[in-house]
Design a protein around this motif. Structure first.
Motif, PDB file in Angstrom:
ATOM      1  N   ILE A  87       0.846  -1.200   0.000  1.00  0.00           N
ATOM      2  CA  ILE A  87       0.000   0.000   0.000  1.00  0.00           C
ATOM      3  C   ILE A  87       0.883   1.252   0.000  1.00  0.00           C
ATOM      4  N   VAL A  88       0.524   2.201  -0.850  1.00  0.00           N
ATOM      5  CA  VAL A  88       1.281   3.454  -0.927  1.00  0.00           C
ATOM      6  C   VAL A  88       0.308   4.630  -0.952  1.00  0.00           C
ATOM      7  N   ARG A  89       0.848   5.804  -0.639  1.00  0.00           N
ATOM      8  CA  ARG A  89       0.050   7.024  -0.760  1.00  0.00           C
ATOM      9  C   ARG A  89       0.817   7.970  -1.679  1.00  0.00           C
ATOM     10  N   VAL A  90       0.087   8.697  -2.491  1.00  0.00           N
ATOM     11  CA  VAL A  90       0.747   9.686  -3.348  1.00  0.00           C
ATOM     12  C   VAL A  90       0.863  10.978  -2.550  1.00  0.00           C
ATOM     13  N   VAL A  91       2.081  11.469  -2.392  1.00  0.00           N
ATOM     14  CA  VAL A  91       2.305  12.731  -1.678  1.00  0.00           C
ATOM     15  C   VAL A  91       3.063  13.664  -2.618  1.00  0.00           C
ATOM     16  N   ALA A  92       3.453  14.817  -2.117  1.00  0.00           N
ATOM     17  CA  ALA A  92       4.136  15.765  -3.010  1.00  0.00           C
ATOM     18  C   ALA A  92       5.208  16.547  -2.273  1.00  0.00           C
ATOM     19  N   THR A  93       6.248  16.855  -2.985  1.00  0.00           N
ATOM     20  CA  THR A  93       7.247  17.797  -2.463  1.00  0.00           C
ATOM     21  C   THR A  93       7.183  19.023  -3.346  1.00  0.00           C
ATOM     22  N   GLN A  94       7.500  20.152  -2.746  1.00  0.00           N
ATOM     23  CA  GLN A  94       7.355  21.396  -3.485  1.00  0.00           C
ATOM     24  C   GLN A  94       8.544  22.302  -3.174  1.00  0.00           C
ATOM     25  N   GLU A  95       9.234  22.711  -4.212  1.00  0.00           N
ATOM     26  CA  GLU A  95      10.382  23.616  -4.024  1.00  0.00           C
ATOM     27  C   GLU A  95       9.876  25.046  -4.036  1.00  0.00           C
ATOM     28  N   SER A  96      10.209  25.783  -2.983  1.00  0.00           N
ATOM     29  CA  SER A  96       9.826  27.189  -2.988  1.00  0.00           C
ATOM     30  C   SER A  96      11.100  28.008  -2.784  1.00  0.00           C
ATOM     31  N   PRO A  97      11.316  29.025  -3.628  1.00  0.00           N
ATOM     32  CA  PRO A  97      12.572  29.784  -3.520  1.00  0.00           C
ATOM     33  C   PRO A  97      12.726  30.447  -2.159  1.00  0.00           C
ATOM     34  N   ASP A  98      11.575  30.754  -1.549  1.00  0.00           N
ATOM     35  CA  ASP A  98      11.628  31.475  -0.281  1.00  0.00           C
ATOM     36  C   ASP A  98      11.767  30.538   0.918  1.00  0.00           C
ATOM     37  N   GLU A  99      11.087  29.408   0.871  1.00  0.00           N
ATOM     38  CA  GLU A  99      11.021  28.557   2.070  1.00  0.00           C
ATOM     39  C   GLU A  99      11.682  27.194   1.891  1.00  0.00           C
TER      40      GLU A  99
END
Lengths: 228, 809
Positions: free
Chosen positions: B57-69
């Motif tokens: 079992i897996v879950r789809v998650v996300a990473t997000q690059e933000s220039p500020d944080e």
């Protein structure tokens, strides 16, 4: 039974070297009762310990029943010891946490004597030594003489061929000392070889032969008349 | 022979009472600690293992690059992306969309009266809208009905057994019954499933169908936009086999690049295996708590260290006692005992103590269960005795401890040469163990002092958190939930006026959240005439015009916005002003914020900064705006001097009168804020508890060693006294050696503790500095306790009549 050739024992500490035995050559035949005498520090206890295989020689040879055993590893010496030798010490060396019965029984645990046989032999010996009534007592609850009788019982329980006694009467009054010497003499009479270290001429004369030592060497050997 | 060993072991242990007691108590504490920690680890590490397919079992998650944080992590998958995943990932055997939701569930009166029954979901419960595939993935046990088919239809609910019983008394009676969610969404019970396992991160009371969600999209904020990303919208999937993780991640990277290529946000979807759900704190989940694997590792290490410390006591005291046993060893060897037999004998003694300690340790651990609830999430019902895993663990501990604690001393003792042992010269050969003993004492105090430093720092940080000005008033404010369906919104004003009639009520305010709630509503925004949107988002708080007075928010410029149902005016905070580079907050008044790119909001005021999240997070730029449909929460400020219980009873009465179909459930704000630091409180209690135990074990060891040292030096003490030494001089003589070891341990413990605690403190945006005096206090405390421990033996030795000791020589 016992023969040594140029047996030496040297104790070495950081700075001092002490020669406790210096090329000792002796022979003890089956059935003999040999007393070793000499002033303190002459090496008689060291000789007893080396012959009893609880200490190893530095050089020279030690033949027990014609087998060179002086340089055997501790495991093998332990094996010879438990089947052939019995020890009696000046300070009794009973195990405080074991009762009289258990102390006497102990050597037979190491020689794997069956339980019923152990019981029989311990009871016989304790009866013979007249301390059966103290069988459940602990060493601290006994007099010196009683403790030494227990120690002798322990020494002979496995029917050893040789008994090594280091000042067996040293911590006892004359009456108790006499009792112990008589027991040893009786054992000898029944065929057990005895090697005893003592300061007492009186005790020494219970044996057949007296070896006198000085500075790690045997100086004289005398044959003494039999008491019994 | 074993009988003989056992007999002598019992007698020896009874004879050396101090030695026996110290090692026995030390080991008991060690075993009890190890058991408690094992229970915690076993509980935490078995999360989500009960699902048949747990490794797939897996879950789809996300990473997000933000220039500020920097890198952000989130669990949301936009609805259109879900559709793409459903078709585009061949490695998915099954995939299920879910949306978390929280509602009031009521049984309507067929005659139109107030609901027959109504229940709010529990504080830690989360319901899911989902699809039939959810059943293929998680395989919940079906007790009644055909929930799989039902999940293809709208207006259905699948209850868990507990909820079926709660409403209808039994599974059978629940089937086909009508319920209503939030007094808006009618649903029919089409199935009953077994409760989800307690040790899972799925505290689900009931499921509803994706079709139901789509039928009530406004009520549940269902937005089919790729730009809308709610953490409630998630995707679970079942892989064909567990080894496909990397392959799917490559696919997801490709899809993410295509999907988000035209947007500034650099989002990449990845898979999170179910086995990481409970431990990866970067991604949230539906469960009550998460715990990082590093925290579990540290906990495990602490448990092992405490057990080892207890073994150290054993080794220390056994080798210190060696001389007393030398004669026995000599005699036994003379009589023909082999080294192996002697080792077996001493191991029997160790085994006997360990057996006793393990048994008592089990009792102590059982008695300490309430302490376990303070430091962990282990539920109350779990017993030690009835759990076979605990028994296996205990047997392993007993064997390991016997070996660890017993083997070295047994080898040393059995290694004595018979002639030296008989002459009691074995002492000399065992002198080498003196330095080993010192090393072990130092190690014990390193662990104990490091834990104490940790405990002091966590306490100071918690104290700092509690005393820090949050920027709003949390005292005497009670908050409770309220529905946001049109009927409830229509009654908001009535409820407010009813509440204000209560004499103890000073203010009432509606909002999406209290100032500090942990919830995040973010939006992109542009400021005034600046053409581009800012690179960072703005946090939104929806609230009415009375929010400021209810929570005592302070304005530094302008005024609060006028009452309104929709977003027209708003108040910003100082962090936003600073981030925008505005020097005088007054300048911002009257300027416009373009929310989400287009919606215009006029700034009427600037407030001081207040904390919206725990102190782990820094202040965020905030915009406070009105929006009636998001008012899920009511804040009631009581007048000072009011009695809490009576005041809450009064507002419940008003609530029940105006909103009879809803369930009244609320808490005082300060209690809710305290809960933000539940994890920290548990950590502090863990450090405090195990630090104390570590000190206790160390002191037990020290006590035994001091007794031994005093015994060893009895002649020296006698001679010194005869030569004129004072009692204090003797006490100093005996104590200083040990105290030196404690100081050395502090020198070693300080950098270790500093390193770990610095790392921990770095997870807080607002934190204390680690001051030098923390180490000084720990050192003084340890020295004081160590001195107390040693001094009994030292004074006893120093006060003894010298004639006695010399005579015995």
């Amino acid at each position: 039974m016992i023969r040594t050739e140029n047996l030496s024992k040297i104790y070495q500490t950081d700075e001092v070297e002490t020669t406790a035995l210096n090329e000792v050559n002796i022979e003890i035949k089956q059935g003999e009762f040999v007393s070793v005498m000499g002033p303190s520090g002459c090496g008689k206890s060291t000789l007893l310990n080396v012959l009893g295989m609880i200490d190893g020689p530095s050089s020279g040879s030690y033949f027990f029943n014609d087998e060179e055993i002086g340089h055997l590893p501790e495991r093998k010496r332990s094996n010879i010891r438990k089947y052939n030798l019995g020890f009696v010490f000046q300070s009794f060396n009973l195990i405080d946490e074991l009762s009289v019965y258990e102390n006497v029984e102990l050597p037979m645990l190491y020689t794997k004597v069956p339980s019923a046989e152990r019981k029989k032999r311990v009871e016989e010996l304790l009866e013979g030594m007249n301390i059966m009534h103290r069988r459940n007592h602990f060493p601290q609850q006994l007099s010196g003489g009683q403790q030494q009788r227990v120690a002798v019982a322990r020494a002979i329980v496995n029917n050893p061929k040789l008994i090594l006694a280091d000042e067996p009467t040293g911590n006892l009054d004359s009456s108790n000392g006499d009792d112990v010497m008589k027991i040893l003499a009786e054992l000898n009479a029944s065929g057990t070889t005895i090697l005893m270290v003592t300061h007492s001429q009186y005790c020494a004369e219970f044996g057949n032969r007296i070896i006198r030592m000085l500075d790690g060497q045997v100086v004289t050997e005398n044959v003494v008349k039999q008491y019994l | 022979m074993f009988k003989n060993h056992l007999k002598i072991a019992v007698r020896t242990l009874l004879k050396n009472k101090i030695y026996t007691l110290v090692t026995f108590l030390g080991l008991t504490i060690g075993v009890a600690s190890a058991l408690l920690i094992f229970r915690m680890l076993e509980f935490e590490l078995s999360f989500n293992q009960q699902f048949t397919n747990h490794d797939r079992i897996v879950r789809v998650v996300a990473t997000q690059e933000s220039p500020d944080e920097g890198e952000n992590f989130n669990v949301c998958t936009p609805i259109p992306v879900m559709d793409m995943l459903d078709e585009g990932i061949p490695q998915f055997e099954q995939m299920a969309r879910i949306k978390e939701f929280w509602v009031t569930l009521a049984q309507p009166d067929p005659n139109g009266g107030p609901p027959l029954q109504k229940f709010n979901m529990g504080e830690f419960e989360t319901a899911y809208f989902t699809e039939p595939e959810f059943f293929d993935i998680f395989q919940p046990l079906i007790l009644a009905g055909d929930p799989v088919t039902a999940l293809t239809e709208p207006n259905v609910i699948i209850l868990t057994e507990t909820w079926a019983n709660k409403f209808f008394g039994s599974t059978e009676k629940a089937m086909g019954q009508e319920l209503i969610m939030d007094n808006v969404v009618p649903v029919v019970v089409k199935g009953v499933i077994a409760d989800f396992p307690g040790q899972s991160d799925f505290p689900i009371p009931f499921l509803s169908s994706w079709e139901t969600l789509k039928s009530y999209r406004e009520h549940f904020f269902f937005e089919e936009s790729i730009h809308s990303c709610s953490s409630n919208n998630q995707v679970y999937a079942l892989l064909h086999n567990p080894g496909q993780l990397e392959a799917v991640n490559k696919e997801l990277k490709k899809i993410s690049e295509e999907l988000y290529s035209d947007r500034e946000t650099n989002r990449t979807h990845i898979l999170q295996p179910l086995s990481e759900l409970h431990y990866d704190e970067r991604f949230g989940h539906s469960g009550r708590h998460q715990i990082s694997r590093s925290r579990l590792r540290i906990l495990g290490i602490v448990g092992i260290l405490i057990l080892i410390m207890a073994c150290f006591n054993f080794i220390n005291l056994a080798t210190a006692q060696a001389t007393l046993r030398a004669k026995e060893v000599g005699v036994r060897k003379t009589l023909g005992s082999s080294r192996g037999q002697l080792i077996a004998q001493f191991m029997t003694e160790t085994g006997l103590i360990v057996l006793g300690a393990v048994s008592l340790g089990l009792v102590v651990a059982t008695l300490c269960q309430p302490f376990l609830q303070q430091i962990s999430y282990v539920p109350e019902g779990l017993t030690f005795v009835g759990d076979p895993k605990i028994w296996v663990f205990l047997i392993l501990v007993a064997l390991l401890v016997t070996l660890l604690a017993g083997l070295y001393p047994a080898t040393v003792l059995a290694g004595f040469q018979p002639i030296r042992a008989l002459k009691s010269q074995a002492l000399e050969s065992s002198r080498g163990t003196v330095s080993l003993r010192k090393v072990l004492v130092v190690l014990q105090f390193v662990v104990a002092q490091a834990l104490v430093i940790g405990a002091i720092i966590t306490l100071l940080q918690l104290q700092y958190i509690r005393s820090r000005e949050l920027g709003f008033s949390q005292d005497l404010v009670y908050t409770f939930g309220i529905n946001t369906d049109s009927s409830s919104i229509a009654r908001q004003d009535v409820l407010k006026s009813e509440l204000l009639k209560i004499p103890v009520v000073e203010q009432v305010s509606y909002s999406s959240d209290a100032p500090m709630s942990g919830n995040t509503w973010m939006s992109n925004f542009g400021y005034a005439s600046r053409p581009e949107d800012e690179e960072y988002g703005i946090t939104l708080r929806f609230c009415d015009a009375d929010y400021q007075k209810t929570f005592n928010l302070e304005l530094v410029a302008g005024k609060w916005f006028e009452p309104s149902d929709t977003i027209r005016q708003g108040v910003v905070n100082m962090t936003l002003i600073q981030k925008l580079g505005i020097e005088d907050p007054q300048e911002a008044i009257g300027q416009v914020i373009r929310l989400g790119g287009s919606r215009r909001v006029e700034i009427t005021g600037v407030s001081t900064d207040f904390h919206t999240h725990s102190l782990r997070q820094a202040h965020q730029p905030i915009l406070l705006v009105p929006r009636k449909i998001y008012y899920w929460e009511t804040g009631v400020k009581f007048r000072s001097g009011s009695k809490p219980a009576e005041s809450v009873a009064a507002i419940k009465q008003a609530f029940d009168k105006v909103m009879p179909e809803q369930v009244f459930m609320g808490r005082f704000l300060d209690e809710r804020i305290k809960q933000f630091y539940e994890d920290e409180n548990r950590l502090a209690a863990t450090c405090r508890g195990f630090g104390l135990l570590a000190i206790l074990i160390s002191c037990l060891g020290l006590f035994g060693l001091a007794a031994h040292a005093a015994q060893q030096r009895v002649k020296e003490i006698g001679v010194r006294k005869v030569l004129g030494a004072s009692t204090l001089g003797i006490v100093g003589l005996l104590s200083k050696d040990f105290l030196k070891l404690v100081i050395l341990a502090l020198v070693l413990a300080a950098p270790i503790a500093w390193y770990f605690m610095k790392n921990w403190l770095d997870s807080f945006a607002y934190r204390i500095d680690i001051e030098w005096w923390v180490f000084a206090i720990t050192g003084i405390l340890a020295l004081f306790i160590a001195f107390l421990t040693i001094s009994y033996q030292s004074f006893r030795a120093a006060l003894a009549n010298p004639i006695e000791s010399l005579k015995s020589e």
